[in-house]
Design a protein around this motif. Structure first.
Motif, PDB file in Angstrom:
ATOM      1  N   ALA A 277     -10.139  35.859  12.638  1.00  0.00           N
ATOM      2  CA  ALA A 277      -9.966  34.469  12.197  1.00  0.00           C
ATOM      3  C   ALA A 277     -10.093  34.370  10.678  1.00  0.00           C
ATOM      4  O   ALA A 277      -9.336  33.638  10.025  1.00  0.00           O
ATOM      5  CB  ALA A 277     -10.990  33.572  12.878  1.00  0.00           C
ATOM      6  N   TYR A 278     -11.033  35.112  10.105  1.00  0.00           N
ATOM      7  CA  TYR A 278     -11.219  35.134   8.653  1.00  0.00           C
ATOM      8  C   TYR A 278      -9.951  35.631   7.954  1.00  0.00           C
ATOM      9  O   TYR A 278      -9.472  35.018   6.996  1.00  0.00           O
ATOM     10  CB  TYR A 278     -12.420  36.018   8.298  1.00  0.00           C
ATOM     11  CG  TYR A 278     -12.530  36.338   6.830  1.00  0.00           C
ATOM     12  CD1 TYR A 278     -12.993  35.389   5.924  1.00  0.00           C
ATOM     13  CD2 TYR A 278     -12.161  37.587   6.343  1.00  0.00           C
ATOM     14  CE1 TYR A 278     -13.080  35.682   4.572  1.00  0.00           C
ATOM     15  CE2 TYR A 278     -12.251  37.887   4.996  1.00  0.00           C
ATOM     16  CZ  TYR A 278     -12.713  36.928   4.113  1.00  0.00           C
ATOM     17  OH  TYR A 278     -12.796  37.226   2.769  1.00  0.00           O
ATOM     18  N   LEU A 279      -9.385  36.739   8.458  1.00  0.00           N
ATOM     19  CA  LEU A 279      -8.173  37.294   7.836  1.00  0.00           C
ATOM     20  C   LEU A 279      -6.989  36.352   7.989  1.00  0.00           C
ATOM     21  O   LEU A 279      -6.190  36.212   7.058  1.00  0.00           O
ATOM     22  CB  LEU A 279      -7.842  38.660   8.413  1.00  0.00           C
ATOM     23  CG  LEU A 279      -8.584  39.836   7.803  1.00  0.00           C
ATOM     24  CD1 LEU A 279      -8.114  41.142   8.422  1.00  0.00           C
ATOM     25  CD2 LEU A 279      -8.428  39.890   6.304  1.00  0.00           C
ATOM     26  N   LYS A 280      -6.875  35.702   9.131  1.00  0.00           N
ATOM     27  CA  LYS A 280      -5.789  34.736   9.318  1.00  0.00           C
ATOM     28  C   LYS A 280      -5.921  33.605   8.301  1.00  0.00           C
ATOM     29  O   LYS A 280      -4.944  33.203   7.665  1.00  0.00           O
ATOM     30  CB  LYS A 280      -5.794  34.178  10.734  1.00  0.00           C
ATOM     31  CG  LYS A 280      -4.680  33.166  10.954  1.00  0.00           C
ATOM     32  CD  LYS A 280      -4.711  32.565  12.341  1.00  0.00           C
ATOM     33  CE  LYS A 280      -3.599  31.539  12.484  1.00  0.00           C
ATOM     34  NZ  LYS A 280      -3.682  30.791  13.730  1.00  0.00           N
ATOM     35  N   ASP A 281      -7.141  33.110   8.124  1.00  0.00           N
ATOM     36  CA  ASP A 281      -7.393  32.050   7.151  1.00  0.00           C
ATOM     37  C   ASP A 281      -7.048  32.519   5.737  1.00  0.00           C
ATOM     38  O   ASP A 281      -6.408  31.803   4.966  1.00  0.00           O
ATOM     39  CB  ASP A 281      -8.870  31.624   7.233  1.00  0.00           C
ATOM     40  CG  ASP A 281      -9.205  30.528   6.256  1.00  0.00           C
ATOM     41  OD1 ASP A 281      -8.602  29.435   6.357  1.00  0.00           O
ATOM     42  OD2 ASP A 281     -10.078  30.758   5.388  1.00  0.00           O
TER      43      ASP A 281
END
Length: 88
Positions: free
Chosen positions: A63-67
């Motif tokens: 989720a962090y990388l997608k953000d």
């Protein structure tokens, strides 16, 4: 060769062949980001993973990388800096 005006590099460059990410974000990237722009993201992503010791099996890390990917391409100046990395 199919070209696109790359939103990241602000140049007319070779387009991606297919969406590099699933869903709406992948479609948006396909329509706005060049192959060269995507390669720049992959390098940045690798540094984020290494610097933050991210476990890519962890949902929070994904989720962090997608953000970060969304910010990298579609926001101005909101991406996380990579500690210890000093661009020349």
């Amino acid at each position: 060769m199919n070209t696109i005006n790359c939103i990241k590099l602000n140049q007319q460059l070779e387009a991606l062949d297919r969406a590099p990410y699933p869903g709406e974000l992948g479609k948006k990237i396909l329509e706005n980001v060049s192959k060269k722009g995507w390669q720049a993201w992959l390098s940045h992503q690798t540094m984020l993973i290494n610097e933050n010791n991210l476990n890519m099996l962890d949902d929070n890390a994904q989720a962090y990388l997608k953000d970060q990917m969304e910010k990298y391409f579609f926001s101005e100046g909101d991406i996380d800096d990579i500690k210890g990395y000093n661009p020349e």
